[in-house]
Design an enzyme around this catalytic site. Structure first.
Site, PDB file in Angstrom:
ATOM      1  N   TYR A 155     -46.621  16.592  45.950  1.00 46.63           N
ATOM      2  CA  TYR A 155     -45.303  16.354  45.355  1.00 46.63           C
ATOM      3  C   TYR A 155     -45.416  16.078  43.850  1.00 46.63           C
ATOM      4  O   TYR A 155     -44.657  16.608  43.039  1.00 46.63           O
ATOM      5  CB  TYR A 155     -44.658  15.167  46.075  1.00 46.63           C
ATOM      6  N   LYS A 159     -43.733  18.359  40.961  1.00 50.29           N
ATOM      7  CA  LYS A 159     -42.747  17.793  40.038  1.00 50.29           C
ATOM      8  C   LYS A 159     -43.225  17.862  38.587  1.00 50.29           C
ATOM      9  O   LYS A 159     -42.427  18.043  37.662  1.00 50.29           O
ATOM     10  CB  LYS A 159     -42.415  16.352  40.430  1.00 50.29           C
TER      11      LYS A 159
END
Length: 254
Positions: A155, A159
């Site tokens: 993640y 991001k």
């Protein structure tokens, strides 16, 4: 309510719940025609019905951001219906949290596909119309996790990747009247953070309390806090704000 988005068409991915829904609502309240794609049909239908009852104009379609043909078809339908696609919010996201040594290929790839390939697909689909109209606002939803977060190698990487994507779009598309910026939320009370609480085996209230203890403003974030920042970047008056990342986290996150 200020109608600063009157006549504008806003396309939001993964917008049937949480942050995406709050963004959708902000635009609709301020006069925009809103379009949303999501893979969660039940939540999508519920949100579409709710918005129609409030008198908002909404286009809703079940589509996966990972499938470029589905995204292109939805964007074309929106353009054919309303004559433009002025704002894109790349919000669709998933988490598959785990420590690196436990993370599976699927955990990694699913997160990369939804966040990065998804944002690429949606942006490539809308840019054609934005370039044609010499106007556009692209807002990518990043995260404070882009700075690193335990259990989120996938993640955090995705991001952070979105931030590089944002800055490159700003450089390439600026001359066409299109800006690209990113909003990086901190701890927000949402379905995603509820999932995090389940994963680490504590109640959501305990997670909120632990998070608030480290937030300078002394409260957790709400989806509306993110929608407010997105609306700032999407404003016609924000044409000189380009390639920026704003951390909406109740304190400095650098």
């Amino acid at each position: 309510m200020n109608k600063r988005f009157e006549g504008k068409v806003a396309f939001i991915t993964g917008g049937s719940r949480g942050i995406g829904k709050a963004v959708l609502e902000q635009f609709a309240e301020e006069g925009a025609i809103v379009a949303v794609i999501d893979v969660n049909e039940e939540a999508l239908v519920s949100t579409a019905n709710e918005f129609k009852e409030k008198g908002y104009t909404i286009y809703a379609k079940v589509a996966s951001v990972v499938d470029s043909e589905q995204v292109k078809a939805a964007v074309k339908e929106v353009y054919d219906l309303y004559g433009s696609v002025d704002i894109l919010v790349n919000n669709a996201g998933v988490i598959r949290d785990n420590l690196l040594f436990k993370m599976t290929d699927s955990d990694w790839q699913t997160v990369m596909d939804v966040h990065l390939k998804g944002a690429f697909n949606a942006t490539q689909a809308v840019q054609e119309y934005m370039v044609q109209n010499k106007y556009g606002r692209i807002i990518n939803i990043s995260s404070t996790s882009a700075l690193g977060n335990r259990g989120q190698a996938n993640y955090a990487t995705a991001k952070a990747g979105l931030q590089g994507f944002t800055k490159t779009l700003a450089i390439e598309l600026g001359k066409f009247g299109i800006t690209a910026n990113a909003v990086a939320p901190g701890f927000i009370e949402s379905d995603m953070t509820k999932e995090t609480a389940r994963r680490i085996g504590i109640s959501f209230d305990e997670l909120v309390s632990a998070s608030v203890a480290n937030i300078p403003v002394g409260r957790s974030g709400r989806p509306a806090d993110i929608a407010n920042a997105v609306a700032f970047f999407a404003d016609e008056k924000s044409s000189f704000v380009n390639g920026q990342v704003i951390y909406v986290a109740g304190g400095p996150k650098t």
